[in-house]
Design a protein around this motif. Sequence first.
Motif, PDB file in Angstrom:
ATOM      1  N   LEU B 206      -4.228  16.344   9.009  1.00 35.58           N
ATOM      2  CA  LEU B 206      -3.591  15.176   8.409  1.00 35.58           C
ATOM      3  C   LEU B 206      -2.123  15.034   8.814  1.00 35.58           C
ATOM      4  O   LEU B 206      -1.675  13.949   9.191  1.00 35.58           O
ATOM      5  N   GLU B 207      -1.374  16.137   8.771  1.00 30.11           N
ATOM      6  CA  GLU B 207       0.066  16.060   9.056  1.00 30.11           C
ATOM      7  C   GLU B 207       0.344  15.686  10.501  1.00 30.11           C
ATOM      8  O   GLU B 207       1.428  15.206  10.819  1.00 30.11           O
ATOM      9  N   ASP B 208      -0.622  15.960  11.406  1.00 31.13           N
ATOM     10  CA  ASP B 208      -0.379  15.731  12.831  1.00 31.13           C
ATOM     11  C   ASP B 208      -1.072  14.479  13.353  1.00 31.13           C
ATOM     12  O   ASP B 208      -0.914  14.119  14.515  1.00 31.13           O
ATOM     13  N   ALA B 209      -1.890  13.846  12.514  1.00 32.76           N
ATOM     14  CA  ALA B 209      -2.707  12.723  12.983  1.00 32.76           C
ATOM     15  C   ALA B 209      -1.827  11.527  13.334  1.00 32.76           C
ATOM     16  O   ALA B 209      -0.936  11.172  12.577  1.00 32.76           O
ATOM     17  N   PRO B 210      -2.081  10.891  14.492  1.00 35.43           N
ATOM     18  CA  PRO B 210      -1.288   9.707  14.853  1.00 35.43           C
ATOM     19  C   PRO B 210      -1.660   8.485  14.011  1.00 35.43           C
ATOM     20  O   PRO B 210      -0.881   7.545  13.918  1.00 35.43           O
ATOM     21  N   ILE B 211      -2.859   8.508  13.448  1.00 38.34           N
ATOM     22  CA  ILE B 211      -3.294   7.404  12.594  1.00 38.34           C
ATOM     23  C   ILE B 211      -3.886   7.986  11.310  1.00 38.34           C
ATOM     24  O   ILE B 211      -4.695   8.907  11.352  1.00 38.34           O
ATOM     25  N   VAL B 212      -3.447   7.464  10.169  1.00 41.53           N
ATOM     26  CA  VAL B 212      -3.956   7.943   8.885  1.00 41.53           C
ATOM     27  C   VAL B 212      -4.495   6.759   8.091  1.00 41.53           C
ATOM     28  O   VAL B 212      -3.843   5.717   7.978  1.00 41.53           O
ATOM     29  N   VAL B 213      -5.708   6.930   7.571  1.00 39.58           N
ATOM     30  CA  VAL B 213      -6.325   5.945   6.680  1.00 39.58           C
ATOM     31  C   VAL B 213      -6.345   6.569   5.294  1.00 39.58           C
ATOM     32  O   VAL B 213      -6.903   7.640   5.099  1.00 39.58           O
ATOM     33  N   SER B 214      -5.712   5.895   4.327  1.00 40.68           N
ATOM     34  CA  SER B 214      -5.555   6.509   3.020  1.00 40.68           C
ATOM     35  C   SER B 214      -6.156   5.640   1.937  1.00 40.68           C
ATOM     36  O   SER B 214      -6.027   4.422   1.996  1.00 40.68           O
ATOM     37  N   GLY B 215      -6.789   6.276   0.963  1.00 43.73           N
ATOM     38  CA  GLY B 215      -7.400   5.531  -0.137  1.00 43.73           C
ATOM     39  C   GLY B 215      -6.748   5.855  -1.456  1.00 43.73           C
ATOM     40  O   GLY B 215      -6.301   6.979  -1.683  1.00 43.73           O
ATOM     41  N   GLY B 216      -6.683   4.863  -2.348  1.00 45.56           N
ATOM     42  CA  GLY B 216      -6.031   5.047  -3.637  1.00 45.56           C
ATOM     43  C   GLY B 216      -6.944   4.811  -4.819  1.00 45.56           C
ATOM     44  O   GLY B 216      -8.177   4.759  -4.677  1.00 45.56           O
ATOM     45  N   TYR B 270      -0.240   3.779   9.556  1.00 45.44           N
ATOM     46  CA  TYR B 270      -0.695   4.239   8.238  1.00 45.44           C
ATOM     47  C   TYR B 270      -1.414   3.086   7.570  1.00 45.44           C
ATOM     48  O   TYR B 270      -0.814   2.031   7.340  1.00 45.44           O
ATOM     49  N   ILE B 271      -2.680   3.253   7.317  1.00 48.43           N
ATOM     50  CA  ILE B 271      -3.472   2.179   6.718  1.00 48.43           C
ATOM     51  C   ILE B 271      -3.739   2.528   5.260  1.00 48.43           C
ATOM     52  O   ILE B 271      -4.470   3.470   4.957  1.00 48.43           O
ATOM     53  N   ALA B 272      -3.125   1.776   4.358  1.00 48.26           N
ATOM     54  CA  ALA B 272      -3.231   2.042   2.923  1.00 48.26           C
ATOM     55  C   ALA B 272      -4.296   1.148   2.323  1.00 48.26           C
ATOM     56  O   ALA B 272      -4.144  -0.076   2.297  1.00 48.26           O
ATOM     57  N   VAL B 273      -5.378   1.748   1.879  1.00 48.92           N
ATOM     58  CA  VAL B 273      -6.510   0.993   1.353  1.00 48.92           C
ATOM     59  C   VAL B 273      -6.568   1.137  -0.166  1.00 48.92           C
ATOM     60  O   VAL B 273      -6.692   2.257  -0.677  1.00 48.92           O
ATOM     61  N   ALA B 274      -6.457   0.015  -0.860  1.00 49.16           N
ATOM     62  CA  ALA B 274      -6.519   0.007  -2.324  1.00 49.16           C
ATOM     63  C   ALA B 274      -5.511   0.979  -2.936  1.00 49.16           C
ATOM     64  O   ALA B 274      -5.802   1.697  -3.883  1.00 49.16           O
TER      65      ALA B 274
END
Lengths: 269, 331
Positions: B206-216, B270-274
């Motif tokens: 996670l800390e090194d990923a160039p793209i992160v998809v995150s859910g809330g 960084y893709i913030a989903v919900a």
Amino acid sequence: MAELRMVVCCKQTLDPEAPPASFKIDPSGNRMTLPSDIKPVIGQYDEFALEAALRLKDSGGGTITVLSLGNKLVRDVIKKSLAVGADELVLLEDPSFEDSDSWSTAYALSLAARKLEGFDVIFCGRQSSDMDSGQVGLGLAELLGLPVVTLARKVERIDGGLKIEQVIPDGYQVVEVPTPAVVTVTSELGNLRYAVLKGIMAAAKKQPIIWTPSDLGVDSTEVGAAGRKLDIQRMYQPVKEARCEIIDGESSAEAGANLATRLREAKVI
Amino acid sequence: MEDKTGVLVYGELAGTKLAGTTCELLECGRRLAADLGQRLACVLVGEVSDTAAAEAAARGAATVYVASIPQECAFDGDVHVAAAAAAVATAEPGIVLLGHTPLGREIGPRLAFRLGAAVSTDCIDLRIDPDSGKLIMTKPVYGGNALLDSVAQTAPQLATVRAKAMPTGEPTAENTPNVVHLSFEMPTTRLTITDRVQEEVEGVKLEDAPIVVSGGRGVGGPEPFTTILQDLAAVLHGAVGASRPACDNGWAPEAMHIGLTGKIVAPDIYIAVAISGASQHMSGCAGSKTIIAINKDAEANIFREAAYGVVGRYEDVVPAFTARLRELLAD
């Protein structure tokens, strides 16, 4: 085993769950405010610390003294600790305690802990819900010469000490520590229980014990703002330019597809 | 106290090399030392390799203090505090920098209280006041809703620094490090570690990923983390993260927690989903180059942080987004 004597440090803070836009800095430039209809709370991490103590009391008995430091503390906020099951509430309450930093807070709390005598464990939240510094529990341990375990997610009593599950990156470790000790608690431990009516009624009848600097054997120049080691220069809120490009579509699904197309155009992806 | 000079970095090791946060600290320390016209030093505690000492020197440390401790003490805070205190006693620095890492969060405040000095924790900016020569320390407060500039009255001036808040810098040509071995009294063991459990993370870290998809909180349950969000991350070769409410609800493991008390990430996208975009969450991802928000609430704070956004139910938006991306990336 003798009854466990527990101390929990609870700070009254502004409600961290208030909408971000409602946080405003007052004209003095170093104090945060919220609209007056948003009540203060016991710091969320301090609530987890209180829950850790309550669970130990549930399983093996013991007594819980809550310590809180400040001035003009709101009684129905801070007495929530009694309503959920703490036995005693000691307030370090005096105008001279205002504007403490981590140093002057930990110093005053260490004197109060000494005055309480014979405690087995002091629980603190991992950090406050306002300054997010994470210093007071560690400072208490240093000032009192006690071992400290941080980021506890589970605490059990063992012979002569405590067994603690401590959160580490991507996992946890099990640590055994002799008492007396300081333990800081993290959110993984779980939320503070709700107060039941019986507890609320009992709490209403209890009066907090008030200690001033002279009760702690210090004068007011050693606590609060006068006892700080860190000077506040300025508190401020950087202005964020809201420049979000909202992508539309006939439907939500189409908007999602259009988002991909737009990101490709903009060479983001 | 006035004769204390120089900047001391409390370094951390990642195997035989320096940890990434330590490289950031050394770069920051190099800048502060240059502004003061003073020297930079680094202390390394553990089983310190020659490689790590050389890297610290190449990143600007004029002196590398080495405190050798056996591997079984690597996680003992008491030992680290004693080693750090020994380094401070030897180097007599004006400024001490530590990472706001799992270790530094504990050592920084303990060292400060032991030295009778103040520390500012979780700093995102440090600079020298040109008038007073003092260190101005900037840290987020109120969960990230404000910033606080403070100055210590005491010496040395201590700060812990948030990961990824400052540039890493480049090492210069290999220097032969000036190594000083510290001797200090090992404290009596008070804590006993009886077990240590770490989850192996599959795929991109996670800390090194160039793209992160995150859910809330708005994703509503555990399942989307392994389906809708995972599918999107897979197309982009990214990693999946989560906000604190999602972790507290047990929908995602703590190892995926991004935020003030979780992991700090700074991916390209960084893709913030919900995710509503509470300040505490933004503390963990504000360094991202481009933030993209998908949320059904047009008033959500996340749209004040994002560069691109879609207002809509994520269950409708994300699968279509993923499908179109798959087409585009196949071309």
